[in-house]
Design a protein around this motif. Structure first.
Motif, PDB file in Angstrom:
ATOM      1  N   TYR A 340      -1.907  -2.491  -5.868  1.00 37.52           N
ATOM      2  CA  TYR A 340      -2.855  -3.584  -6.147  1.00 37.52           C
ATOM      3  C   TYR A 340      -3.625  -4.030  -4.909  1.00 37.52           C
ATOM      4  O   TYR A 340      -4.449  -4.929  -4.973  1.00 37.52           O
ATOM      5  N   THR A 341      -3.319  -3.411  -3.763  1.00 40.68           N
ATOM      6  CA  THR A 341      -4.007  -3.765  -2.521  1.00 40.68           C
ATOM      7  C   THR A 341      -5.437  -3.225  -2.532  1.00 40.68           C
ATOM      8  O   THR A 341      -5.672  -2.086  -2.934  1.00 40.68           O
ATOM      9  N   MET A 342      -6.375  -4.049  -2.068  1.00 37.14           N
ATOM     10  CA  MET A 342      -7.763  -3.557  -1.990  1.00 37.14           C
ATOM     11  C   MET A 342      -7.923  -2.649  -0.787  1.00 37.14           C
ATOM     12  O   MET A 342      -7.463  -2.970   0.314  1.00 37.14           O
ATOM     13  N   ARG A 343      -8.592  -1.517  -1.016  1.00 37.41           N
ATOM     14  CA  ARG A 343      -8.794  -0.544   0.064  1.00 37.41           C
ATOM     15  C   ARG A 343     -10.139  -0.793   0.734  1.00 37.41           C
ATOM     16  O   ARG A 343     -11.059  -1.333   0.125  1.00 37.41           O
ATOM     17  N   LYS A 344     -10.223  -0.366   1.979  1.00 38.05           N
ATOM     18  CA  LYS A 344     -11.503  -0.501   2.689  1.00 38.05           C
ATOM     19  C   LYS A 344     -12.527   0.397   2.002  1.00 38.05           C
ATOM     20  O   LYS A 344     -12.249   1.559   1.707  1.00 38.05           O
ATOM     21  N   GLU A 345     -13.704  -0.170   1.792  1.00 39.53           N
ATOM     22  CA  GLU A 345     -14.724   0.540   1.046  1.00 39.53           C
ATOM     23  C   GLU A 345     -15.087   1.879   1.712  1.00 39.53           C
ATOM     24  O   GLU A 345     -15.079   2.933   1.090  1.00 39.53           O
ATOM     25  N   GLU A 346     -15.342   1.798   3.017  1.00 42.10           N
ATOM     26  CA  GLU A 346     -15.848   2.976   3.717  1.00 42.10           C
ATOM     27  C   GLU A 346     -14.728   3.893   4.237  1.00 42.10           C
ATOM     28  O   GLU A 346     -14.954   5.047   4.554  1.00 42.10           O
ATOM     29  N   GLU A 347     -13.507   3.328   4.338  1.00 43.26           N
ATOM     30  CA  GLU A 347     -12.368   4.118   4.818  1.00 43.26           C
ATOM     31  C   GLU A 347     -11.176   3.867   3.890  1.00 43.26           C
ATOM     32  O   GLU A 347     -10.290   3.087   4.226  1.00 43.26           O
ATOM     33  N   PRO A 348     -11.147   4.512   2.757  1.00 45.85           N
ATOM     34  CA  PRO A 348     -10.145   4.182   1.733  1.00 45.85           C
ATOM     35  C   PRO A 348      -8.709   4.515   2.119  1.00 45.85           C
ATOM     36  O   PRO A 348      -7.792   4.185   1.387  1.00 45.85           O
ATOM     37  N   GLN A 349      -8.513   5.146   3.263  1.00 43.00           N
ATOM     38  CA  GLN A 349      -7.133   5.391   3.696  1.00 43.00           C
ATOM     39  C   GLN A 349      -6.527   4.150   4.344  1.00 43.00           C
ATOM     40  O   GLN A 349      -5.340   4.105   4.634  1.00 43.00           O
ATOM     41  N   TRP A 350      -7.385   3.146   4.604  1.00 40.57           N
ATOM     42  CA  TRP A 350      -6.906   1.872   5.152  1.00 40.57           C
ATOM     43  C   TRP A 350      -7.164   0.770   4.123  1.00 40.57           C
ATOM     44  O   TRP A 350      -7.995   0.927   3.235  1.00 40.57           O
ATOM     45  N   THR A 351      -6.415  -0.349   4.277  1.00 40.71           N
ATOM     46  CA  THR A 351      -6.506  -1.394   3.256  1.00 40.71           C
ATOM     47  C   THR A 351      -6.822  -2.752   3.879  1.00 40.71           C
ATOM     48  O   THR A 351      -6.766  -2.921   5.089  1.00 40.71           O
ATOM     49  N   TYR A 352      -7.114  -3.688   2.992  1.00 35.31           N
ATOM     50  CA  TYR A 352      -7.242  -5.083   3.404  1.00 35.31           C
ATOM     51  C   TYR A 352      -5.902  -5.791   3.238  1.00 35.31           C
ATOM     52  O   TYR A 352      -5.810  -6.866   2.666  1.00 35.31           O
ATOM     53  N   GLY A 353      -4.884  -5.114   3.714  1.00 33.39           N
ATOM     54  CA  GLY A 353      -3.541  -5.690   3.668  1.00 33.39           C
ATOM     55  C   GLY A 353      -3.097  -6.050   5.072  1.00 33.39           C
ATOM     56  O   GLY A 353      -3.461  -5.375   6.029  1.00 33.39           O
ATOM     57  N   PHE A 354      -2.346  -7.132   5.201  1.00 30.56           N
ATOM     58  CA  PHE A 354      -1.879  -7.565   6.523  1.00 30.56           C
ATOM     59  C   PHE A 354      -0.426  -8.000   6.463  1.00 30.56           C
ATOM     60  O   PHE A 354       0.102  -8.307   5.388  1.00 30.56           O
ATOM     61  N   ASP A 355       0.186  -8.014   7.620  1.00 36.57           N
ATOM     62  CA  ASP A 355       1.509  -8.612   7.797  1.00 36.57           C
ATOM     63  C   ASP A 355       1.398  -9.645   8.904  1.00 36.57           C
ATOM     64  O   ASP A 355       0.531  -9.523   9.773  1.00 36.57           O
ATOM     65  N   LEU A 356       2.254 -10.631   8.856  1.00 42.00           N
ATOM     66  CA  LEU A 356       2.349 -11.570   9.972  1.00 42.00           C
ATOM     67  C   LEU A 356       3.725 -11.391  10.601  1.00 42.00           C
ATOM     68  O   LEU A 356       4.741 -11.487   9.919  1.00 42.00           O
ATOM     69  N   LEU A 357       3.719 -11.108  11.906  1.00 45.01           N
ATOM     70  CA  LEU A 357       4.981 -11.002  12.631  1.00 45.01           C
ATOM     71  C   LEU A 357       5.238 -12.316  13.343  1.00 45.01           C
ATOM     72  O   LEU A 357       4.340 -12.879  13.961  1.00 45.01           O
ATOM     73  N   MET A 358       6.462 -12.787  13.218  1.00 45.81           N
ATOM     74  CA  MET A 358       6.843 -14.033  13.888  1.00 45.81           C
ATOM     75  C   MET A 358       7.987 -13.702  14.842  1.00 45.81           C
ATOM     76  O   MET A 358       9.056 -13.279  14.414  1.00 45.81           O
ATOM     77  N   ARG A 359       7.718 -13.864  16.134  1.00 44.88           N
ATOM     78  CA  ARG A 359       8.709 -13.515  17.155  1.00 44.88           C
ATOM     79  C   ARG A 359       9.259 -12.111  16.901  1.00 44.88           C
ATOM     80  O   ARG A 359      10.468 -11.871  16.993  1.00 44.88           O
ATOM     81  N   GLY A 360       8.344 -11.209  16.528  1.00 43.57           N
ATOM     82  CA  GLY A 360       8.721  -9.802  16.411  1.00 43.57           C
ATOM     83  C   GLY A 360       9.327  -9.387  15.086  1.00 43.57           C
ATOM     84  O   GLY A 360       9.825  -8.273  14.968  1.00 43.57           O
TER      85      GLY A 360
END
Length: 439
Positions: A340-360
């Motif tokens: 269900y993650t949206m993919r980058k339009e021009e580079e579909p191998q990458w997504t508009y997904g993120f993680d947040l790291l807190m103290r590693g």
RNA sequence: GCCGCGGUAGUAUAGCCUGGACCAGUAUGCGGGCCUGUCAAGCCCGUGACCCGGGUUCAAAUCCCGGCCGCGGCGCCA
């Protein structure tokens, strides 16, 4: 015997209450017996206060009762508050002692030192372990985080939702869900409110959040996984990009940092520093992360996910280079993100997904979702999933779905990282893992 | 799921490698005693344990096998 006064308040109002007779209830935390004088440290949820039973000053009846007292007995004491060279600056001169219940056997945990026991022992006797103020601090802090979450997002116009925890299909692959028998059918415990929070956005609520349990059937053997935990979820409609979602997440953590003075004592109990959140939390793409990690001597194959060591190193990078306890890693590879993650339009191998790291440590996962029906079907197919299995989900997108995105945050992981706990099980009152089902 | 480490009084541990002097040591708890200002109270006396099953051996806490349980690393994830 409803309590009218807690220990901390009695001490705080010591100057005013001095010389008055008070009645305080709690547990006998420590007992120090000097013969004709006996000190009992009374503990309740708010703190401790020394009670003294002294020959010549305490009536004989209370003196005798104090003689038979055992640590962790539940007591109420009537006595006179007076100044004394104790930690609190005051003590209670005992006049009457009611013992409501007393330990029947020697305690399997020493409450004041319970964290010295091994975790399995502590969890087995959790009702004793949590009497330790250092341990109850964990749950007070956790509750504070959850309350901040509700306050913060409610104030931003989010509607709190309550979605089903009994579901027909898994959210992502279906491999890591717990089956349950539901009127003769095999159904599952929800591994995430993902689909339903998206539905709530599509249903016109636009901005929603949920605090609720999620269930993961993975047989983990780590200090950062639980089979049942609480997820703090948000989902927002009409976003411009996934940066809007990160802004919301960042705003929440900034609030945690800014208001951490409210929980100063809880943090101090664990020797933990308040969260550091700079003006702008660093946001690095996965591709940039590979380069940063290379500088730290860590090679992650291009297009692959980070491993725990990589996350720790990125945490170091954020702390050293940005004075930040937080760092976003963005544009995750499509191959490691759900359908269900949206993919980058021009580079579909990458997504508009993120993680947040807190103290590693990864504490938040989020991103922009795919809201276009045909693209969703395409994504499902590419992941090798059967459209039929997700028919009910796909239908949400047939009648007008706004661009949207959201995030899920692990409440126990946040608690763990805020306090520097060694094991996530410490952040759960009664953790469920592969073997542990009682208490 | 893969890999590694472990299981000794109520609790936490030493001993195990190199089998015997270990009827298993220490701390704390618990029981009893002394002490009128302790606050990790102190001092004295006492109490209590080798996960289960099998094997090797003259001899097993110690070595071997199986089981059960626990912990951790990785995978996966929050």
């Amino acid at each position: 015997m409803l309590k009218e006064l807690f220990v901390r308040e009695a001490v705080k109002r010591g100057a005013e209450l001095e010389g008055q007779e008070l009645r305080l209830c709690g547990w006998a935390h420590r007992i120090r017996d000097l013969g004709a004088i006996r000190f009992v440290v009374l503990r309740d949820r708010s703190g401790t206060l020394q009670v003294v039973f002294k020959k010549g000053e305490t009536p004989q009846e209370a003196l005798s009762a104090a003689l038979g007292l055992r640590e962790e007995a539940v007591i109420c004491v009537k006595g006179v508050l007076r100044r004394a060279p104790t930690r609190e600056g005051f003590e209670l001169l005992g006049r009457e002692l009611e013992v409501h219940s007393s330990p029947l056997e020697s305690l399997p945990l020493e409450v004041h030192d319970s964290t010295k026991a091994t975790l399995p022992t502590r969890l087995r006797y959790r009702w004793l372990d949590v009497r330790n103020p250092k341990v109850s601090a964990v749950f007070k802090l956790k509750a504070w985080v959850a309350r901040k979450f509700r306050d913060h997002f409610s104030a931003l116009g989010f509607t709190e939702i309550f979605t089903p925890k009994i579901v027909a299909t898994g959210t992502e692959s279906g491999a890591d869900v717990f089956p349950v028998i539901y009127f003769g059918k095999t159904v599952y415990l929800a591994q995430s409110p993902q689909f339903y929070k998206q539905m709530a956005v599509i249903a016109g609520l636009e901005r929603v959040f949920e605090v609720g349990p999620v269930f993961r059937a993975e047989p983990h053997h780590t200090t950062r996984h639980l089979n049942e935990y609480h997820s703090l979820d948000i989902e927002v409609g009409f976003i411009e990009s996934y940066n809007d979602v990160m802004d919301f997440v960042e705003g929440f953590f900034r609030r945690i940092a800014e208001e951490s003075h409210e929980v100063k004592e809880l943090l101090e109990e664990h020797g933990a520093e308040p969260l550091r959140v700079p003006e702008r939390v660093p946001r690095v793409t996965m591709r940039q992360a590979y380069e940063i990690l290379a500088e730290y001597g860590k090679k992650v194959p291009y297009g692959e996910d980070l491993d725990p060591e990589g996350e720790r190193l990125l945490g170091n990078y954020a702390r050293e280079k940005h004075k930040s306890d937080l760092i976003f890693v963005t544009e995750y590879p499509w191959k490691v993100r759900p359908f269900y993650t949206m993919r980058k339009e021009e580079e579909p191998q990458w997504t508009y997904g993120f993680d947040l790291l807190m103290r590693g440590l990864e504490v938040v996962t989020g991103g922009q979702r795919e809201h276009r029906y045909e693209r969703l079907r395409q994504n499902l197919r590419e992941k090798g999933l059967k459209e039929d299995d997700f028919e009910y989900y796909l239908e949400f997108f047939k009648h007008g779905a706004p661009p949207h995105g959201g995030a899920g945050m692990g409440l126990e992981r946040i608690t763990m990282q805020l306090l520097g706990l060694q094991n996530i099980r410490e952040a759960r009152l009664l953790p469920r893992d592969t073997e542990r089902l009682t208490p």
